[in-house]
Design a protein around this motif. Structure first.
Motif, mmCIF file in Angstrom:
data_model
loop_
_atom_site.group_PDB
_atom_site.id
_atom_site.type_symbol
_atom_site.label_atom_id
_atom_site.label_comp_id
_atom_site.label_asym_id
_atom_site.label_seq_id
_atom_site.Cartn_x
_atom_site.Cartn_y
_atom_site.Cartn_z
ATOM 1 N N LEU A 267 -68.112 56.370 -89.383
ATOM 2 C CA LEU A 267 -67.935 54.955 -89.717
ATOM 3 C C LEU A 267 -69.282 54.261 -89.869
ATOM 4 O O LEU A 267 -69.457 53.381 -90.719
ATOM 5 N N THR B 35 -61.637 53.371 -84.376
ATOM 6 C CA THR B 35 -62.242 52.298 -85.167
ATOM 7 C C THR B 35 -62.189 50.981 -84.407
ATOM 8 O O THR B 35 -63.168 50.225 -84.365
ATOM 9 N N TRP C 92 -65.401 48.775 -83.351
ATOM 10 C CA TRP C 92 -65.465 47.402 -83.882
ATOM 11 C C TRP C 92 -65.587 46.382 -82.749
ATOM 12 O O TRP C 92 -66.461 45.516 -82.767
ATOM 13 N N SER D 118 -63.497 50.482 -91.719
ATOM 14 C CA SER D 118 -63.375 49.698 -90.484
ATOM 15 C C SER D 118 -62.783 48.321 -90.778
ATOM 16 O O SER D 118 -61.907 47.843 -90.050
#
Length: 306
Positions: free
Chosen positions: A45, A144, A148, A167
């Motif tokens: 990511l 994710t 985040w 994301s």
């Protein structure tokens, strides 16, 4: 980078280890394998999902502002914008207004914590038969979410600087719900359609998903069109990833101007080359579109104003 990811994943991996411990002798191997898979996903990511959100928002701002350079409303607009009223609002947004909207968009992106899944969602998942692919998707979404949220809560690392569309797609429905609440909290706009809001989003309290008011000085309808089209282009880009879609002739996909690895350079070149081939028969609207794309191309290289 890697230390941050390792810390972000530690709590989830511990939870999964406890859950797997009840599964018998192979649980440790399964837990170790799952943790490695999660860590690889989290790393991808950050390292592999490009362009970053910041870059895509700047490209979108430039695209919206470029449309206002041209007076014509024909053959200039995104296929995602269907109504004439929406077309006029997007086409009349100058660079200053687009910058104001882009800053508000980034602020909400960087302050939205993806909430814990509520009981309604969990009950639905428990009642359905879950395939291995769905289980893997659930795991990647959970990973994710952790990466985040740690960035949002950390405040030193903005998600928009480090993460990309994969994301953002996980967070987008919650971001859009905060915008919707900011509009509907204004009595003057109480009749704004809910735009098919999922009921599970409505179940979150205002403390969990606080409202984000429209930007100062921007007409609320114009703001709605601005963030709604951005969301549609995000979803389209992610659908292209899934389908591995190739360029197909006359199809003009504005999502590629935002989310392609080359920041839309190839897409602009492809459009301009096609228009050049039919240059002898150019109508005024074609000429207007060419001007928009030239302005957008120039803006993409200079939009470092945020």
């Amino acid at each position: 980078g890697e230390d941050f990811i390792a810390r972000a994943l530690s709590s989830l991996s511990q939870q999964m280890a406890l859950a797997n411990a009840s599964g018998g002798g192979g649980a440790d191997d399964k837990s170790c394998s799952l943790h490695k898979e999660m860590e690889a996903h989290a790393k991808s990511l950050v390292d592999d999902d490009t362009p970053k959100i910041d870059s895509a928002v700047k490209s979108y701002m430039s695209l919206v502002a470029a449309r206002s350079v041209v007076a014509s409303e024909i053959d200039v607009l995104s296929a995602n914008v269907k109504s004439l009223d929406e077309q006029v609002k997007l086409n009349s947004m100058d660079m200053k207004s687009a910058l104001t909207c882009a800053r508000k968009l980034l602020n909400c992106i960087n302050t939205t914590v993806i909430p814990k899944r509520n009981n309604t969602e969990e009950e639905k998942e428990e009642s359905d038969d879950v395939s291995s692919d769905e289980e893997r998707q659930k795991m990647t979404d959970a990973t994710t979410t952790i990466v985040w949220n740690r960035m949002v809560e950390n405040k030193d690392v903005k998600p928009s600087k480090v993460l990309g569309r994969k994301s953002l797609l996980v967070a987008w429905s919650y971001i859009e719900e905060r915008f919707r609440r900011g509009i509907e909290s204004n009595k003057e706009y109480a009749d704004v359609p809910s735009r098919n809001v999922d009921t599970f989003l409505l179940s979150y309290s205002i403390e969990i998903l606080p409202a984000i008011a429209p930007p100062q000085g921007i007409e609320k309808d114009s703001w709605i069109v601005f963030y709604t089209e951005f969301g549609k282009l995000l979803i389209k880009a992610c659908q292209n990833d899934e389908s591995k879609q190739e360029d197909d002739g006359d199809d003009e996909d504005d999502s590629k101007l935002l989310w392609a690895d080359d920041k839309g350079v190839k897409e602009l070149q492809r459009r301009q080359e096609r228009r050049a081939r039919r240059a002898e028969g150019l109508t005024q609207s074609n000429k207007d579109q060419y001007v928009v794309e030239k302005v957008a191309e120039s803006s993409l290289n200079t939009s470092d104003t945020m």
